[in-house]
Design an enzyme around this catalytic site. Structure first.
Site, PDB file in Angstrom:
ATOM      1  N   LYS A  22      56.980  17.550  60.041  1.00 21.32           N
ATOM      2  CA  LYS A  22      56.491  17.510  61.432  1.00 21.32           C
ATOM      3  C   LYS A  22      55.171  18.270  61.533  1.00 21.32           C
ATOM      4  CE  LYS A  22      58.196  20.815  64.370  1.00 21.32           C
ATOM      5  NZ  LYS A  22      57.175  21.628  65.001  1.00 21.32           N
ATOM      6  N   ASN A  23      55.093  19.442  60.886  1.00 22.70           N
ATOM      7  CA  ASN A  23      53.907  20.300  61.065  1.00 22.70           C
ATOM      8  C   ASN A  23      52.714  19.847  60.237  1.00 22.70           C
ATOM      9  OD1 ASN A  23      55.344  21.698  62.909  1.00 22.70           O
ATOM     10  ND2 ASN A  23      55.700  23.499  61.625  1.00 22.70           N
ATOM     11  N   CYS A 121      56.137  30.982  74.561  1.00 22.06           N
ATOM     12  CA  CYS A 121      57.339  30.225  74.228  1.00 22.06           C
ATOM     13  C   CYS A 121      58.405  31.240  73.823  1.00 22.06           C
ATOM     14  CB  CYS A 121      57.069  29.209  73.123  1.00 22.06           C
ATOM     15  SG  CYS A 121      57.103  29.890  71.500  1.00 22.06           S
ATOM     16  N   ARG A 126      52.137  33.614  71.689  1.00 22.23           N
ATOM     17  CA  ARG A 126      51.471  32.438  71.115  1.00 22.23           C
ATOM     18  C   ARG A 126      50.072  32.184  71.713  1.00 22.23           C
ATOM     19  NH1 ARG A 126      55.469  29.105  68.960  1.00 22.23           N
ATOM     20  NH2 ARG A 126      53.875  28.303  67.582  1.00 22.23           N
ATOM     21  N   ASP A 309      59.494  30.420  59.586  1.00 26.90           N
ATOM     22  CA  ASP A 309      60.322  29.304  60.080  1.00 26.90           C
ATOM     23  C   ASP A 309      61.639  29.177  59.325  1.00 26.90           C
ATOM     24  OD1 ASP A 309      57.587  27.013  60.870  1.00 26.90           O
ATOM     25  OD2 ASP A 309      58.362  28.800  61.853  1.00 26.90           O
ATOM     26  N   ARG A 401      63.604  18.274  68.205  1.00 29.53           N
ATOM     27  CA  ARG A 401      62.142  18.318  68.143  1.00 29.53           C
ATOM     28  C   ARG A 401      61.654  18.241  66.707  1.00 29.53           C
ATOM     29  NH1 ARG A 401      59.236  22.927  71.342  1.00 29.53           N
ATOM     30  NH2 ARG A 401      57.594  21.808  70.253  1.00 29.53           N
TER      31      ARG A 401
HETATM   32  C1  EPZ Z   1      52.443  27.112  63.258  1.00 27.92           C
HETATM   33  O1  EPZ Z   1      52.359  27.592  64.595  1.00 27.92           O
HETATM   34  C2  EPZ Z   1      53.710  26.278  63.190  1.00 27.92           C
HETATM   35  N1  EPZ Z   1      53.599  25.157  64.117  1.00 27.92           N
HETATM   36  C3  EPZ Z   1      54.917  27.147  63.554  1.00 27.92           C
HETATM   37  O2  EPZ Z   1      56.085  26.352  63.391  1.00 27.92           O
HETATM   38  C4  EPZ Z   1      54.981  28.318  62.576  1.00 27.92           C
HETATM   39  O3  EPZ Z   1      56.051  29.166  62.962  1.00 27.92           O
HETATM   40  C5  EPZ Z   1      53.653  29.110  62.619  1.00 27.92           C
HETATM   41  O4  EPZ Z   1      52.554  28.217  62.343  1.00 27.92           O
HETATM   42  C6  EPZ Z   1      53.617  30.231  61.601  1.00 27.92           C
HETATM   43  O5  EPZ Z   1      53.816  29.716  60.333  1.00 27.92           O
HETATM   44  C7  EPZ Z   1      52.861  24.077  63.751  1.00 27.92           C
HETATM   45  O6  EPZ Z   1      52.276  24.028  62.688  1.00 27.92           O
HETATM   46  C8  EPZ Z   1      52.810  22.947  64.736  1.00 27.92           C
HETATM   47  P1  EPZ Z   1      50.021  30.692  64.125  1.00 27.92           P
HETATM   48  P2  EPZ Z   1      50.999  28.279  65.118  1.00 27.92           P
HETATM   49  O7  EPZ Z   1      48.809  30.362  64.899  1.00 27.92           O
HETATM   50  O8  EPZ Z   1      49.832  27.717  64.422  1.00 27.92           O
HETATM   51  C9  EPZ Z   1      48.890  34.691  66.310  1.00 27.92           C
HETATM   52  C10 EPZ Z   1      58.083  25.385  63.999  1.00 27.92           C
HETATM   53  O9  EPZ Z   1      59.177  25.939  64.022  1.00 27.92           O
HETATM   54  N2  EPZ Z   1      47.766  33.934  66.887  1.00 27.92           N
HETATM   55  O10 EPZ Z   1      49.976  30.577  62.630  1.00 27.92           O
HETATM   56  O11 EPZ Z   1      51.014  28.248  66.600  1.00 27.92           O
HETATM   57  C11 EPZ Z   1      50.257  34.224  66.792  1.00 27.92           C
HETATM   58  O12 EPZ Z   1      50.591  34.859  68.003  1.00 27.92           O
HETATM   59  C12 EPZ Z   1      56.880  26.107  64.555  1.00 27.92           C
HETATM   60  O13 EPZ Z   1      57.852  24.261  63.493  1.00 27.92           O
HETATM   61  C13 EPZ Z   1      46.839  34.604  67.682  1.00 27.92           C
HETATM   62  O14 EPZ Z   1      46.942  35.809  67.906  1.00 27.92           O
HETATM   63  O15 EPZ Z   1      51.199  29.781  64.642  1.00 27.92           O
HETATM   64  C14 EPZ Z   1      51.168  34.634  65.649  1.00 27.92           C
HETATM   65  O16 EPZ Z   1      51.508  36.005  65.795  1.00 27.92           O
HETATM   66  C15 EPZ Z   1      57.284  27.351  65.308  1.00 27.92           C
HETATM   67  N3  EPZ Z   1      45.803  33.909  68.216  1.00 27.92           N
HETATM   68  C16 EPZ Z   1      50.298  34.472  64.419  1.00 27.92           C
HETATM   69  O17 EPZ Z   1      48.942  34.443  64.898  1.00 27.92           O
HETATM   70  C17 EPZ Z   1      45.629  32.566  67.987  1.00 27.92           C
HETATM   71  O18 EPZ Z   1      44.638  31.985  68.484  1.00 27.92           O
HETATM   72  C18 EPZ Z   1      50.552  33.190  63.635  1.00 27.92           C
HETATM   73  O19 EPZ Z   1      50.524  32.133  64.560  1.00 27.92           O
HETATM   74  C19 EPZ Z   1      46.580  31.901  67.188  1.00 27.92           C
HETATM   75  C20 EPZ Z   1      47.642  32.611  66.640  1.00 27.92           C
END
Ligand code: EPZ
Length: 433
Positions: A22-23, A121, A126, A309, A401
């Protein structure tokens, strides 16, 4: 809302197949916005987030065919006639925060994008500040009002961007924008997840010039136009990990097929520390377990570390391991909600900030539990497989999902599990006349 009923105690035996990731599929579908030619993606999982992404792209003016047959799981996307002022509406974005992946491609292709802020969320705030910062460094003017981000740029220009935090969709969003920007970009402190690499492979098939995906520094030479392409999405490493843990906790002999073991090395090593026997093939992992498990600590890290995850699913396993397992969640600030539900099943889990201390082995007894997010619901399915009695999991739309027909797949290897739809009120006959 649908529920699952799962009777625990059956070892999982046989072969279970993994679907497309999915991702990886979500950013790949967004990449189609970058060209007016058709992009065809194979091995698309039949999950709700893909349907949501399809709805989103259609709302932007794209033509999206999505078909699931025996032989193919395919989508064909053409974005020749995008809306002049494309807008990703709150109604859609609030159901799937990965909708923000359209921001970079839309600004790069159309010069304008209006995307609803995704909001928080269940697992954390996020924010998307790093997506915004990257686009501003590339020359976009960003305004935020009424819960929407509006980004404008005559044409984005290349930039040297350092991500303050490693962000998966942030890396993907900015990489897509840089592909069509004027000039060269260097992106540093990038996410190294296989889904990032898969996206770069697709973009390069479309004519982009991207080097270094999968490492911390990615170089992009912007081009003026991208073409259509055909691409097969990589297998879902989190689904594979979830099934491997399900096989282990059930004391089964389960062959997880159609996966890429090289994407789950940290996980496989940790399960080995727990005393689980694993036979790793080219695209299979066979897990042979007699149910005897040893405790082992985990720290969730960005790839190639132990994935956040998989944290919830590992916690379920840890409840059945002899000893204390310390689980430290380093990525998200609120990702232990599944612990409270497992405790209701008899698990011994103590939460201290970002750490959860799981003491096992504790017998789990069936209970009525509530899914809170995608991976938490998967962890409750795993726990229910080891629980005595019939567990009822409510709000399984979370699991739909990201897991394709999970009850059919698990039933196919011996799980006693069924989905019960909303119980309609008993039909009351109303006298006519
Ligand atoms: C991706 O989310 C995945 N989703 C998530 O999977 C996964 O848990 C996550 O990466 C971490 O591996 C998809 O790929 C669609 P991040 P993403 O940006 O990109 C902070 C699932 O279960 N951050 O890597 O949204 C954030 O708060 C989902 O399939 C900022 O501060 O996660 C977090 O602490 C859940 N500012 C860390 O970075 C930003 O602009 C990592 O988040 C972006 C992120």
């Amino acid at each position: 809302m649908d529920k699952f009923v799962i009777r625990g105690g059956n070892p999982l035996l046989g072969t279970i197949r993994v679907s497309g990731a999915k991702n990886a599929a979500l950013p790949a579908m967004a990449a189609a916005l970058l060209t007016d030619e058709t992009v065809v993606l194979e091995n698309i999982p039949d999950v709700r987030d893909i349907q949501t992404e399809r709805k989103l792209l259609v709302s932007l003016g794209a033509e999206v065919e999505l078909g699931y047959g025996r032989a193919h799981h395919r989508t064909s996307i053409n974005c020749r006639n995008l809306n002049k002022n494309p807008e990703a509406a709150y109604e859609i974005v609030k159901t799937m925060r990965a909708s923000t992946l359209v921001l970079g491609p839309l600004v790069a292709r159309m010069g304008v994008a209006r995307v609803s802020m995704p909001g928080g969320c269940a697992i954390g705030a996020r924010p998307i500040d790093l997506h915004i910062k990257g686009l501003e460094l590339m020359g976009a003017t960003i305004t935020q009002e009424h819960g929407y981000i509006e980004a404008r740029a005559e044409r984005l220009h290349g930039a040297h961007i350092y991500f303050d935090k490693i962000t998966v969709t942030g890396t993907e969003d900015i990489m897509m924008a840089a592909a069509l920007a004027e000039g060269d970009s260097v992106l540093e402190n990038c996410a190294r997840e296989p889904e990032v690499t898969d996206l770069a492979d697709l973009l390069n098939k479309m004519g982009a010039k991207i080097e270094g995906a999968g490492a911390s520094t990615i170089k992009v030479r912007g081009v003026s136009k991208l073409r259509g392409a055909r691409h097969r999405i990589i297998p879902d490493r989190i689904e594979a990990g979830t099934f491997i843990i399900a096989g282990a906790i059930s004391g089964g002999d389960l062959n997880v097929a159609g996966c890429d073991p090289s994407h789950i090395q940290a996980m496989l090593q940790k399960l080995g520390e727990c005393g689980i026997k694993l036979r790793v093939g080219q695209d299979t992992v066979r897990v042979i377990s007699d149910g005897a498990l040893k405790a082992a600590d985990i720290n969730t890290e960005e790839y190639p570390g132990f994935p956040t995850d998989m944290q919830a699913q590992y916690m379920a396993l840890a409840t059945q391991a002899e000893g204390a397992s310390v689980i430290t969640e380093n990525i998200f600030e609120n990702r232990f909600m599944h612990a409270l539900e497992m405790a209701r099943m008899g698990a011994n889990i103590k939460i201290e900030g970002r750490r959860a201390i799981v003491r096992g082995k504790t017998p789990l007894s069936a209970a009525a539990v509530l899914a809170s997010d995608l991976r938490a619901s998967a962890s409750l399915v795993v726990a229910a497989l080891a629980a005595e009695g019939e567990t009822i999991i409510d709000r399984v739309y979370h699991i739909d999902r990201g897991y394709e027909h999970i009850e059919e797949k698990l039933r196919g290897v011996g799980a006693q599990m069924k989905r019960i739809g909303e119980m309609l009120p008993r039909k009351v006959s109303v006298p006519v006349g």
